[in-house]
Enzyme design. Structure first.
Site, PDB file in Angstrom:
ATOM      1  N   GLU A 178       6.126  38.189  52.279  1.00 50.43           N
ATOM      2  CA  GLU A 178       5.355  39.365  52.709  1.00 50.43           C
ATOM      3  C   GLU A 178       5.674  39.743  54.166  1.00 50.43           C
ATOM      4  O   GLU A 178       5.755  40.911  54.508  1.00 50.43           O
ATOM      5  CB  GLU A 178       3.856  39.102  52.517  1.00 50.43           C
ATOM      6  CG  GLU A 178       3.511  39.009  51.032  1.00 50.43           C
ATOM      7  CD  GLU A 178       2.050  38.662  50.804  1.00 50.43           C
ATOM      8  OE1 GLU A 178       1.662  37.522  51.138  1.00 50.43           O
ATOM      9  OE2 GLU A 178       1.307  39.525  50.320  1.00 50.43           O
TER      10      GLU A 178
ATOM     11  N   GLU B  61       1.753  33.437  44.466  1.00 49.28           N
ATOM     12  CA  GLU B  61       0.327  33.253  44.751  1.00 49.28           C
ATOM     13  C   GLU B  61      -0.516  32.985  43.512  1.00 49.28           C
ATOM     14  O   GLU B  61      -1.474  32.203  43.557  1.00 49.28           O
ATOM     15  CB  GLU B  61      -0.231  34.501  45.474  1.00 49.28           C
ATOM     16  CG  GLU B  61       0.033  34.521  46.965  1.00 49.28           C
ATOM     17  CD  GLU B  61       1.375  35.135  47.318  1.00 49.28           C
ATOM     18  OE1 GLU B  61       1.578  35.445  48.484  1.00 49.28           O
ATOM     19  OE2 GLU B  61       2.218  35.289  46.419  1.00 49.28           O
TER      20      GLU B  61
HETATM   21  C1  LIG Z   1      -1.530  35.532  51.922  1.00 51.19           C
HETATM   22  C2  LIG Z   1      -0.439  35.002  51.066  1.00 51.19           C
HETATM   23  O1  LIG Z   1      -0.116  35.999  50.138  1.00 51.19           O
HETATM   24  C3  LIG Z   1      -0.860  33.738  50.369  1.00 51.19           C
HETATM   25  C4  LIG Z   1       0.219  32.706  50.308  1.00 51.19           C
HETATM   26  O2  LIG Z   1       1.239  32.778  50.926  1.00 51.19           O
HETATM   27  S1  LIG Z   1      -0.105  31.392  49.318  1.00 51.19           S
HETATM   28  C5  LIG Z   1       1.284  30.352  49.471  1.00 51.19           C
HETATM   29  C6  LIG Z   1       2.424  30.807  48.618  1.00 51.19           C
HETATM   30  N1  LIG Z   1       3.484  29.840  48.695  1.00 51.19           N
HETATM   31  C7  LIG Z   1       3.658  28.932  47.749  1.00 51.19           C
HETATM   32  O3  LIG Z   1       2.974  28.875  46.764  1.00 51.19           O
HETATM   33  C8  LIG Z   1       4.790  27.955  47.964  1.00 51.19           C
HETATM   34  C9  LIG Z   1       4.334  26.569  47.675  1.00 51.19           C
HETATM   35  N2  LIG Z   1       5.386  25.599  47.905  1.00 51.19           N
HETATM   36  C10 LIG Z   1       6.361  25.369  47.028  1.00 51.19           C
HETATM   37  O4  LIG Z   1       6.479  25.981  45.980  1.00 51.19           O
HETATM   38  C11 LIG Z   1       7.353  24.305  47.386  1.00 51.19           C
HETATM   39  O5  LIG Z   1       6.709  23.403  48.243  1.00 51.19           O
HETATM   40  C12 LIG Z   1       8.610  24.809  48.085  1.00 51.19           C
HETATM   41  C13 LIG Z   1       9.429  25.611  47.080  1.00 51.19           C
HETATM   42  C14 LIG Z   1       8.269  25.686  49.281  1.00 51.19           C
HETATM   43  C15 LIG Z   1       9.436  23.633  48.630  1.00 51.19           C
HETATM   44  O6  LIG Z   1       9.673  22.722  47.607  1.00 51.19           O
HETATM   45  P1  LIG Z   1      10.319  21.271  47.889  1.00 51.19           P
HETATM   46  O7  LIG Z   1      11.534  21.455  48.733  1.00 51.19           O
HETATM   47  O8  LIG Z   1      10.467  20.629  46.572  1.00 51.19           O
HETATM   48  O9  LIG Z   1       9.301  20.501  48.806  1.00 51.19           O
HETATM   49  P2  LIG Z   1       7.800  20.070  48.523  1.00 51.19           P
HETATM   50  O10 LIG Z   1       7.753  18.586  48.422  1.00 51.19           O
HETATM   51  O11 LIG Z   1       7.172  20.847  47.442  1.00 51.19           O
HETATM   52  O12 LIG Z   1       7.129  20.552  49.895  1.00 51.19           O
HETATM   53  C16 LIG Z   1       7.468  19.938  51.131  1.00 51.19           C
HETATM   54  C17 LIG Z   1       6.241  19.815  51.973  1.00 51.19           C
HETATM   55  O13 LIG Z   1       5.844  21.130  52.375  1.00 51.19           O
HETATM   56  C18 LIG Z   1       4.485  21.338  52.046  1.00 51.19           C
HETATM   57  N3  LIG Z   1       4.309  22.751  51.711  1.00 51.19           N
HETATM   58  C19 LIG Z   1       5.059  23.507  50.922  1.00 51.19           C
HETATM   59  N4  LIG Z   1       4.594  24.752  50.884  1.00 51.19           N
HETATM   60  C20 LIG Z   1       3.517  24.778  51.702  1.00 51.19           C
HETATM   61  C21 LIG Z   1       2.595  25.790  52.073  1.00 51.19           C
HETATM   62  N5  LIG Z   1       2.713  27.083  51.673  1.00 51.19           N
HETATM   63  N6  LIG Z   1       1.622  25.473  52.902  1.00 51.19           N
HETATM   64  C22 LIG Z   1       1.490  24.221  53.377  1.00 51.19           C
HETATM   65  N7  LIG Z   1       2.334  23.215  53.044  1.00 51.19           N
HETATM   66  C23 LIG Z   1       3.341  23.500  52.211  1.00 51.19           C
HETATM   67  C24 LIG Z   1       4.238  20.424  50.838  1.00 51.19           C
HETATM   68  O14 LIG Z   1       2.902  20.168  50.696  1.00 51.19           O
HETATM   69  C25 LIG Z   1       5.041  19.231  51.228  1.00 51.19           C
HETATM   70  O15 LIG Z   1       4.305  18.503  52.177  1.00 51.19           O
HETATM   71  P3  LIG Z   1       4.430  16.919  52.282  1.00 51.19           P
HETATM   72  O16 LIG Z   1       5.848  16.662  52.665  1.00 51.19           O
HETATM   73  O17 LIG Z   1       3.437  16.566  53.315  1.00 51.19           O
HETATM   74  O18 LIG Z   1       4.096  16.402  50.922  1.00 51.19           O
END
Ligand SMILES: C[C@H](O)CC(=O)SCCNC(=O)CCNC(=O)[C@H](O)C(C)(C)COP(=O)(O)OP(=O)(O)OC[C@H]1O[C@@H](n2cnc3c(N)ncnc32)[C@H](O)[C@@H]1OP(=O)(O)O
Length: 640
Positions: A116, A136
Site C-alpha cells: 500500500e 490482509e
Molecule cells: C493496514 C494494512 O493493510 C494491514 C497489514 O499490512 S496486515 C499485514 C499484511 N502482511 C502480511 O500478512 C504478511 C505476513 N507475513 C508473511 O506472510 C511472511 O512472514 C513473509 C512472506 C513476509 C516472510 O516469510 P518467511 O521468509 O517465511 O519468514 P517468516 O518466518 O514467516 O517471518 C520472519 C519473521 O518476520 C515476522 N513477520 C513477518 N511479517 C510480519 C509482519 N507483517 N509484522 C510483524 N512481523 C512479521 C514473523 O513473525 C517472523 O518473526 P520471527 O522471526 O520472530 O518468528
C-alpha cells in the site's frame, strides 16, 4: 545484537532523497517506522534541496506490511487506539500529494501495508521475482492504507478482486504486465537505483509528467474543448506530417494548398507516411485506410466554416503568414484556435493584423511531425488559458508531449541549441577535424553530430536560420563562413546528396574528404588558429566546447522564464533534440557536471576565443552561490 529499527534518509548531490525502512527481518510497519516515515516525508517535502524521493526497504525486502504484533497487542488489551492512523496523514497528504516525484524501489516483497505504501508512491520499480500482494484477509482484516482503492485503479477491478479476496500475491513480472509495477530492474537493483543512469531516467519520467501541469491553465477548473475538425494550411513536409499525426488519432483533417499540384503532393506525402507505418508493422492496413478517409484536400476556405482549430504550416514568410491569419480570422468560427507551426517568427508579428490575439498560439512540431513526440506550445501574453489547454489536450490525443513555452526567437528548444552548430564550426575553424567532432558527439549520446545534422536539415535552411539568430542574439554568435562556402560549392546537404558527407540511396552517409578544401577556405577567412596552427583538444574538451555554450543559452532561457520549470527544458531537449535521456536532459546533465565547473570552463574559453563562450549572468550567479541550475528562481520574471 539489538535490531536496528528506524527510518533513514540520505540525500545525494543530485537532490534525490532515499528514504529507507529498517525493521528486520521483513521491515514490518511498526509504530516507530510509521512515525519515522511521517517525519522523513515531511522533511523531504519541505527541503528545497530535495527534488525527488525514493522509498525503499533495507536488507533486500521492501516491507512485509503492518506490524502484526500490534494486532496481537490490541487483541490482548482491547485497546483499539493502539492502531495508528496512517492513511490520511502519511499515505495521502505526505506521500501521494507530495509535489516531488516519489518512486518506490521494491525488492524481495511488498505485502499488505508495504504494497500500500508502494502504491501511494507516484511510480514503482521492482526487482525481478519480488512478491506483491494484499494478504490482509488471511488475518481477518482488510487493506487499511487505501489498497482497496489504489490496487483496482492500477491493475483493474478483476485482477484486484482476485488479489484481495483470494489473498493471492503476484510476482513483479506479473505486476509489470498488469500496471502495478512501472519498471523492472536487473539483479544489481540497488546499485542500479543509485546509478546516474537510473537517476537521469527517473528524472525524465517525472519531468515528462510535470509538463502537463501549467499554472493558471491546468489548475483553474477549465475543461478542454473537443477538437473534432482541424484544418492544416500547407501540405509540405511539416503540414503533411502534422495532418498524418491528426488522422492517426481519428481527427478529421482539412488540408489546404494553393494549387491542385501542391495539394496532390501533400496528400501523397500523407499516404506515404501512412504506408511507411504499415510497412514497418506499426499500423494495420485497415487503420491506415480509416485514417485516410478522414482527410479532405481543399483549395479554398469553404470547409473552414466549422473547424475547431487551424494549424498554419506554410513557409517562413512573415507577410504570407500575416495574410493567412487575417483570412482565417474572418472565415473560421469565433471559437476556432488559430495556430502557427512557425519555428522562428514572433507570434505577435504573425497575429499583428488580427483582432483575435487571444486565439493565436504556436504549435511547433518537430520533423517528421508524425513521429517526433515533442510539441512546443508557444504562448504570447495574450493567448488565453482555454486555448493553451485545448492545444495541450489535442497534443496528448495525438500522442505528443506538449511543453508550454514563452514567445522568443527559437522558442525553447531551437533557441537553446542554436550555439550547438556554432561551437562545432568554431572547433573546425580552429583546426579540428570535422568528422572527429561528429564522432565525439555521437559517442556522447546524440544520434547525429552537428555536421551530419546540418546536412540533414539542409544548408540553405541553415543559412536562413543563422541570419534570424544573428539578428536576435548576434552579441553571442560565432559567425563562420563555412555554411555559405558549402552551399557555394554545390553542397546543400542530404537533399542533393552532398554536404559534409556523401548520401547514396541504400547506403550509410560517407564522410566526403573533398569537403576539406572548403574547410581550408573557411579557416583562411576566419584566421582564428593560434599562430596559424591547429589547436590540440581532447574528446572531453570537444564535448565541452560544443555543449557548454548550449547550457549557457539554456541558462538564459531559464532566466527569462521561457519555460515554466527547468525540467521542461530537459524533456524538450530529449524529445526535440534527441539529447540522451540517460543523461537526464540538458539542465539535469549540466547540474551533474556542476555549474561551477561549466562557468569556469566557459570563462577561460571566452578569454581565449571571445564572446561566444561568455558565461551568462544566470550561470555565473548559480556557480558563485553553489546552486543548481534547476533550482527555481526566488523571484521570477517569467514570460509565461
Ligand atoms: C493496514 C494494512 O493493510 C494491514 C497489514 O499490512 S496486515 C499485514 C499484511 N502482511 C502480511 O500478512 C504478511 C505476513 N507475513 C508473511 O506472510 C511472511 O512472514 C513473509 C512472506 C513476509 C516472510 O516469510 P518467511 O521468509 O517465511 O519468514 P517468516 O518466518 O514467516 O517471518 C520472519 C519473521 O518476520 C515476522 N513477520 C513477518 N511479517 C510480519 C509482519 N507483517 N509484522 C510483524 N512481523 C512479521 C514473523 O513473525 C517472523 O518473526 P520471527 O522471526 O520472530 O518468528
Amino acid at each position: 545484537m539489538a535490531k536496528k529499527i528506524g527510518v533513514t534518509m540520505e540525500v545525494g548531490n543530485d537532490g534525490v532523497a532515499v528514504i529507507t525502512i529498517s525493521n528486520p527481518p521483513v521491515n514490518s510497519l511498526a509504530s516507530p517506522i510509521i512515525s519515522g516515515l511521517k517525519e522523513k516525508f515531511q522533511d523531504a517535502n519541505q527541503r528545497s534541496d530535495i527534488k525527488a524521493i525514493v522509498l525503499t526497504g533495507n536488507g533486500g525486502r521492501f516491507s512485509g506490511g503492518f506490524d502484526i504484533n500490534v494486532f496481537q497487542q490490541v487483541h490482548k488489551t482491547g485497546d483499539i487506539s493502539l492502531m495508528p492512523e496512517v492513511s490520511i496523514d502519511l499515505v495521502c497528504n505526505l506521500m501521494e500529494d507530495s509535489r516531488k516525484p516519489l518512486v518506490a524501489a521494491v525488492e524481495g516483497l511488498a505485502l499488505g501495508g508495504g504494497l500500500e505504501l508502494a502504491m501511494a508512491c507516484h511510480a514503482r520499480v521492482a526487482a525481478p521475482k519480488a512478491q506483491l500482494g494484499l494478504p490482509e484477509l488471511t488475518l481477518g482484516v482488510i487493506p487499511g492504507f487505501g489498497g482497496t482503492q489504489r490496487l483496482p485503479r492500477l491493475v483493474g477491478l478483476a485482477k484486484a478482486t482476485d488479489m484481495i479476496l483470494l489473498s493471492k500475491s503476484i510476482s513483479s513480472e506479473e505486476g509489470q504486465k498488469f500496471g502495478l509495477v512501472d519498471a523492472l530492474e536487473a539483479e544489481v537493483f540497488k546499485q542500479l537505483v543509485m546509478s546516474d543512469t537510473a537517476k537521469a531516467l527517473v528524472h525524465v519520467f517525472f519531468a515528462q509528467r510535470a509538463t502537463s501541469k501549467v499554472p493558471n491553465v491546468t489548475d483553474v477548473g477549465l475543461k478542454p474543448r473537443p477538437m473534432k475538425k482541424v484544418a492544416v494550411i500547407g501540405g509540405g513536409l511539416m503540414g503533411s506530417g502534422i495532418a498524418t499525426a491528426l488522422l492517426l488519432s481519428n481527427t478529421r483533417v482539412v488540408l489546404k494548398e494553393i494549387n491542385p499540384d501542391y495539394l496532390q503532393k501533400g496528400i501523397k506525402s500523407v499516404e506515404a507516411n501512412l504506408k511507411s507505418l504499415v510497412s514497418r508493422g506499426k499500423l494495420t492496413q485497415d487503420k491506415a485506410g480509416k485514417a485516410l478517409s478522414l482527410l479532405k484536400g481543399v483549395l479554398d476556405y469553404a470547409e473552414f466554416k466549422d473547424v475547431d482549430m487551424v494549424i498554419e504550416a506554410v513557409i517562413e514568410n512573415i507577410q504570407l503568414k500575416q495574410k493567412i491569419f487575417k483570412e482565417i480570422e474572418e472565415i473560421c468560427p469565433p471559437h476556432c484556435i488559430l495556430a502557427s507551426n512557425t519555428s522562428t517568427i514572433d507570434l505577435n508579428v504573425i497575429g499583428e493584423k488580427t483582432n483575435s490575439k487571444d486565439r493565436i498560439v504556436g504549435a511547433h512540431f518537430f520533423s517528421p511531425a508524425h513521429i517526433m513526440t515533442l510539441l512546443e506550445i508557444v504562448r504570447t501574453e495574450n493567448t488565453s488559458a482555454q486555448v493553451i489547454l485545448d492545444l495541450m489536450s489535442l497534443g496528448k490525443a495525438i500522442k505528443k508531449v506538449p511543453v508550454v513555452v514563452g514567445n522568443c526567437i527559437g522558442f525553447a528548444v531551437n533557441r537553446t541549441f542554436f550555439p550547438y552548430t556554432q561551437g562545432a564550426h568554431m572547433l573546425v575553424n580552429l583546426g579540428v577535424d570535422l568528422f572527429r567532432v561528429d564522432r565525439v558527439i555521437t559517442s556522447f549520446g546524440l544520434p547525429l553530430g552537428p555536421f551530419q545534422l546540418g546536412d540533414l536539415a539542409g544548408h540553405g535552411i541553415g543559412m536562413a536560420v543563422k541570419e534570424i539568430y544573428a539578428k536576435a542574439y548576434g552579441d553571442r554568435m560565432f559567425i563562420s563562413p563555412l555554411t555559405e562556402l558549402l552551399v557555394k560549392s554545390g553542397r546543400n546537404g542530404k537533399i542533393n546528396g552532398r554536404g559534409y558527407y556523401i548520401y547514396e540511396k541504400g547506403s550509410k552517409p560517407k564522410p566526403d574528404s573533398s569537403v576539406l578544401s572548403v574547410v581550408e577556405e573557411s579557416r583562411k577567412l576566419t584566421n582564428i588558429m593560434p599562430g596559424g596552427k591547429p589547436i590540440s583538444v581532447t574528446d572531453k574538451e570537444i564535448v565541452e566546447m560544443i555543449l557548454f555554450p548550449v547550457v549557457n543559452e539554456a541558462c538564459r532561457v531559464l532566466d527569462e522564464g521561457v519555460v515554466i520549470r527547468a525540467s521542461d527544458l530537459d524533456v524538450a531537449s530529449v524529445l526535440g533534440m534527441s539529447f540522451p535521456s540517460y543523461r537526464g536532459g540538458i539542465i539535469f546533465w549540466a547540474d551533474t557536471v556542476g555549474p561551477k565547473y561549466i562557468y569556469e570552463k566557459l570563462k577561460r574559453l571566452s578569454e581565449t576565443y571571445g564572446g561566444f563562450f561568455k558565461p551568462s549572468r544566470y550561470l555565473e550567479e548559480r556557480a558563485m552561490n553553489g546552486m543548481r541550475l534547476s533550482e527555481p528562481k526566488a523571484s521570477s520574471r517569467s514570460r509565461m
